[in-house]
Design a protein around this motif. Structure first.
Motif, PDB file in Angstrom:
ATOM      1  N   VAL A 196       0.846  -1.195   0.000  1.00  0.00           N
ATOM      2  CA  VAL A 196       0.000   0.000   0.000  1.00  0.00           C
ATOM      3  C   VAL A 196       0.879   1.243   0.000  1.00  0.00           C
ATOM      4  N   ARG A 197       0.382   2.267  -0.641  1.00  0.00           N
ATOM      5  CA  ARG A 197       1.127   3.529  -0.778  1.00  0.00           C
ATOM      6  C   ARG A 197       0.229   4.683  -0.370  1.00  0.00           C
ATOM      7  N   TYR A 198       0.731   5.538   0.502  1.00  0.00           N
ATOM      8  CA  TYR A 198      -0.040   6.699   0.948  1.00  0.00           C
ATOM      9  C   TYR A 198       0.011   7.817  -0.097  1.00  0.00           C
ATOM     10  N   VAL A 199      -1.181   8.346  -0.443  1.00  0.00           N
ATOM     11  CA  VAL A 199      -1.267   9.494  -1.350  1.00  0.00           C
ATOM     12  C   VAL A 199      -2.253  10.536  -0.833  1.00  0.00           C
ATOM     13  N   GLY A 200      -2.969  10.237   0.254  1.00  0.00           N
ATOM     14  CA  GLY A 200      -4.016  11.124   0.748  1.00  0.00           C
ATOM     15  C   GLY A 200      -5.387  10.587   0.390  1.00  0.00           C
ATOM     16  N   VAL A 201      -6.360  10.863   1.228  1.00  0.00           N
ATOM     17  CA  VAL A 201      -7.688  10.253   1.105  1.00  0.00           C
ATOM     18  C   VAL A 201      -8.367  10.571  -0.222  1.00  0.00           C
ATOM     19  N   TYR A 202      -8.465  11.832  -0.557  1.00  0.00           N
ATOM     20  CA  TYR A 202      -9.181  12.201  -1.782  1.00  0.00           C
ATOM     21  C   TYR A 202      -8.562  11.549  -3.013  1.00  0.00           C
ATOM     22  N   ILE A 203      -7.252  11.678  -3.137  1.00  0.00           N
ATOM     23  CA  ILE A 203      -6.563  11.136  -4.304  1.00  0.00           C
ATOM     24  C   ILE A 203      -6.653   9.613  -4.323  1.00  0.00           C
ATOM     25  N   ALA A 204      -6.529   8.979  -3.164  1.00  0.00           N
ATOM     26  CA  ALA A 204      -6.636   7.522  -3.085  1.00  0.00           C
ATOM     27  C   ALA A 204      -7.996   7.044  -3.574  1.00  0.00           C
ATOM     28  N   LYS A 205      -9.045   7.753  -3.185  1.00  0.00           N
ATOM     29  CA  LYS A 205     -10.393   7.367  -3.619  1.00  0.00           C
ATOM     30  C   LYS A 205     -10.577   7.602  -5.111  1.00  0.00           C
ATOM     31  N   GLU A 206     -10.016   8.687  -5.624  1.00  0.00           N
ATOM     32  CA  GLU A 206     -10.088   8.954  -7.055  1.00  0.00           C
ATOM     33  C   GLU A 206      -9.418   7.826  -7.844  1.00  0.00           C
ATOM     34  N   ILE A 207      -8.224   7.455  -7.434  1.00  0.00           N
ATOM     35  CA  ILE A 207      -7.466   6.411  -8.125  1.00  0.00           C
ATOM     36  C   ILE A 207      -8.181   5.065  -8.029  1.00  0.00           C
ATOM     37  N   THR A 208      -8.665   4.736  -6.834  1.00  0.00           N
ATOM     38  CA  THR A 208      -9.317   3.439  -6.613  1.00  0.00           C
ATOM     39  C   THR A 208     -10.640   3.345  -7.353  1.00  0.00           C
ATOM     40  N   ASN A 209     -11.462   4.366  -7.232  1.00  0.00           N
ATOM     41  CA  ASN A 209     -12.788   4.329  -7.861  1.00  0.00           C
ATOM     42  C   ASN A 209     -12.716   4.325  -9.384  1.00  0.00           C
ATOM     43  N   LYS A 210     -11.678   4.954  -9.918  1.00  0.00           N
ATOM     44  CA  LYS A 210     -11.535   5.028 -11.369  1.00  0.00           C
ATOM     45  C   LYS A 210     -10.636   3.926 -11.924  1.00  0.00           C
ATOM     46  N   HIS A 211     -10.145   3.054 -11.021  1.00  0.00           N
ATOM     47  CA  HIS A 211      -9.294   1.923 -11.416  1.00  0.00           C
ATOM     48  C   HIS A 211      -8.074   2.390 -12.209  1.00  0.00           C
ATOM     49  N   LEU A 212      -7.393   3.378 -11.656  1.00  0.00           N
ATOM     50  CA  LEU A 212      -6.206   3.930 -12.293  1.00  0.00           C
ATOM     51  C   LEU A 212      -4.944   3.532 -11.538  1.00  0.00           C
ATOM     52  N   THR A 213      -3.821   3.681 -12.187  1.00  0.00           N
ATOM     53  CA  THR A 213      -2.539   3.612 -11.503  1.00  0.00           C
ATOM     54  C   THR A 213      -2.158   5.034 -11.101  1.00  0.00           C
ATOM     55  N   LEU A 214      -1.175   5.154 -10.233  1.00  0.00           N
ATOM     56  CA  LEU A 214      -0.705   6.494  -9.860  1.00  0.00           C
ATOM     57  C   LEU A 214      -0.140   7.199 -11.091  1.00  0.00           C
ATOM     58  N   GLU A 215       0.497   6.447 -11.963  1.00  0.00           N
ATOM     59  CA  GLU A 215       1.022   7.018 -13.210  1.00  0.00           C
ATOM     60  C   GLU A 215      -0.097   7.650 -14.039  1.00  0.00           C
ATOM     61  N   GLN A 216      -1.177   6.913 -14.193  1.00  0.00           N
ATOM     62  CA  GLN A 216      -2.306   7.408 -15.006  1.00  0.00           C
ATOM     63  C   GLN A 216      -2.958   8.622 -14.358  1.00  0.00           C
ATOM     64  N   TYR A 217      -3.085   8.585 -13.060  1.00  0.00           N
ATOM     65  CA  TYR A 217      -3.753   9.696 -12.363  1.00  0.00           C
ATOM     66  C   TYR A 217      -2.962  10.999 -12.525  1.00  0.00           C
ATOM     67  N   LEU A 218      -1.678  10.939 -12.273  1.00  0.00           N
ATOM     68  CA  LEU A 218      -0.854  12.151 -12.347  1.00  0.00           C
ATOM     69  C   LEU A 218      -0.692  12.629 -13.783  1.00  0.00           C
ATOM     70  N   ALA A 219      -0.772  11.709 -14.746  1.00  0.00           N
ATOM     71  CA  ALA A 219      -0.639  12.089 -16.158  1.00  0.00           C
ATOM     72  C   ALA A 219      -1.764  13.002 -16.605  1.00  0.00           C
ATOM     73  N   GLN A 220      -2.891  12.962 -15.892  1.00  0.00           N
ATOM     74  CA  GLN A 220      -4.014  13.836 -16.227  1.00  0.00           C
ATOM     75  C   GLN A 220      -3.668  15.311 -16.076  1.00  0.00           C
ATOM     76  N   TYR A 221      -2.628  15.591 -15.284  1.00  0.00           N
ATOM     77  CA  TYR A 221      -2.261  16.984 -14.977  1.00  0.00           C
ATOM     78  C   TYR A 221      -0.991  17.422 -15.711  1.00  0.00           C
ATOM     79  N   ASN A 222      -0.556  16.598 -16.679  1.00  0.00           N
ATOM     80  CA  ASN A 222       0.629  16.971 -17.454  1.00  0.00           C
ATOM     81  C   ASN A 222       0.349  18.223 -18.302  1.00  0.00           C
TER      82      ASN A 222
END
Length: 254
Positions: free
Chosen positions: A228-254
């Motif tokens: 498990v990796r800590y990223v914060g509650v909001y971001i963790a829920k976003e990543i989990t609910n959308k079935h993303l990797t951390l790479e995919q999530y952060l790429a949205q803000y490139n």
């Protein structure tokens, strides 16, 4: 203020709290949605993958936001060999081994969240056990070299990280197992009641299952239901609910 605006305000506040941006702050009354929206947007923009790397003279890529709760470390993004988090502490949770060890440590914000996660699991009758948290560059090198000698370089690089490429060096990751799994770090942990509980509730406390099933091509690593990796509650829920990797999530803000 309308109900919609209030919900948006709370959501943005949750993002900032989860990211640690409001640590030490006391909020009374209604949060200024505009100000926090700007701060949230700036935080994610500043931590996007394309803005948090630099290359040395040899062309090797290093991350520049080591202290961020969303620092992205993988096979293309290295931590400096000298990096050690400044705020490592031992979370008050059960471990699979006795005695003192650096791997019982995490960064303070992650350690506090882990304690809440374990407390919630215990309340639900689930007994989780922490196995391995922080690892130094040198420790990770020893682990990889041992795996390489046993399994060969190609296999070792799917199941363990090269030194400088391990999330454990950030102090934001913890390997978790249970007595039912023999305290082992194996894919079968995901099929235990403890592993299933962890997958379902980790995000509630700011953690993601970093290396998900079927995500191997995106993360570069085999499925690890224990990591498990800590990223914060909001971001963790976003990543989990959308079935993303951390790479995919952060790429949205490139």
């Amino acid at each position: 203020m309308t109900t919609t605006t209030r919900k948006r305000t709370n959501r943005l506040a949750a993002l900032l709290l989860g990211a640690g941006l409001l640590a030490g702050c006391t909020m009374t009354g209604v949060v200024d949605a505009t100000a926090h929206a700007a701060a949230a947007s700036t935080f994610l923009y500043d931590n996007a993958a394309v803005r948090t790397i630099t290359k040395n003279a040899a062309g090797k890529t290093f991350v520049t936001n080591m202290q961020s709760t969303v620092v992205l470390v993988n096979k293309q993004r290295n931590l400096p060999s000298t990096y050690v988090p400044a705020d490592l502490v031992k979370p008050n949770v059960p471990f699979s081994f006795a005695g003192s060890s650096p791997k019982k440590q995490m960064r303070s914000i992650a350690a506090g969240a882990l304690e809440k996660l374990f407390a919630a699991a215990k309340k639900d009758g689930i007994k989780l056990t922490a196995v391995s948290g922080y690892r130094s560059y040198a420790t990770q090198k020893a682990i990889f070299d041992r795996n390489k000698a046993i399994k060969g370089a190609a296999v070792a690089n799917k199941t363990s990280a090269l030194p400088g490429q391990s999330e454990h060096q950030t102090g934001l990751a913890m390997d978790i197992s249970s007595a039912s799994a023999g305290y082992a770090l194996e894919a079968s942990f995901g099929d235990t009641k403890e592993g299933k509980w962890l997958a379902k509730h980790a995000a509630d406390y700011g953690f993601i299952i970093r290396y998900g099933k079927g995500m191997e091509k995106l993360t570069g690593y085999s499925y690890e239901p224990w990591h498990v990796r800590y990223v914060g509650v909001y971001i963790a829920k976003e990543i989990t609910n959308k079935h993303l990797t951390l790479e995919q999530y952060l790429a949205q803000y490139n």
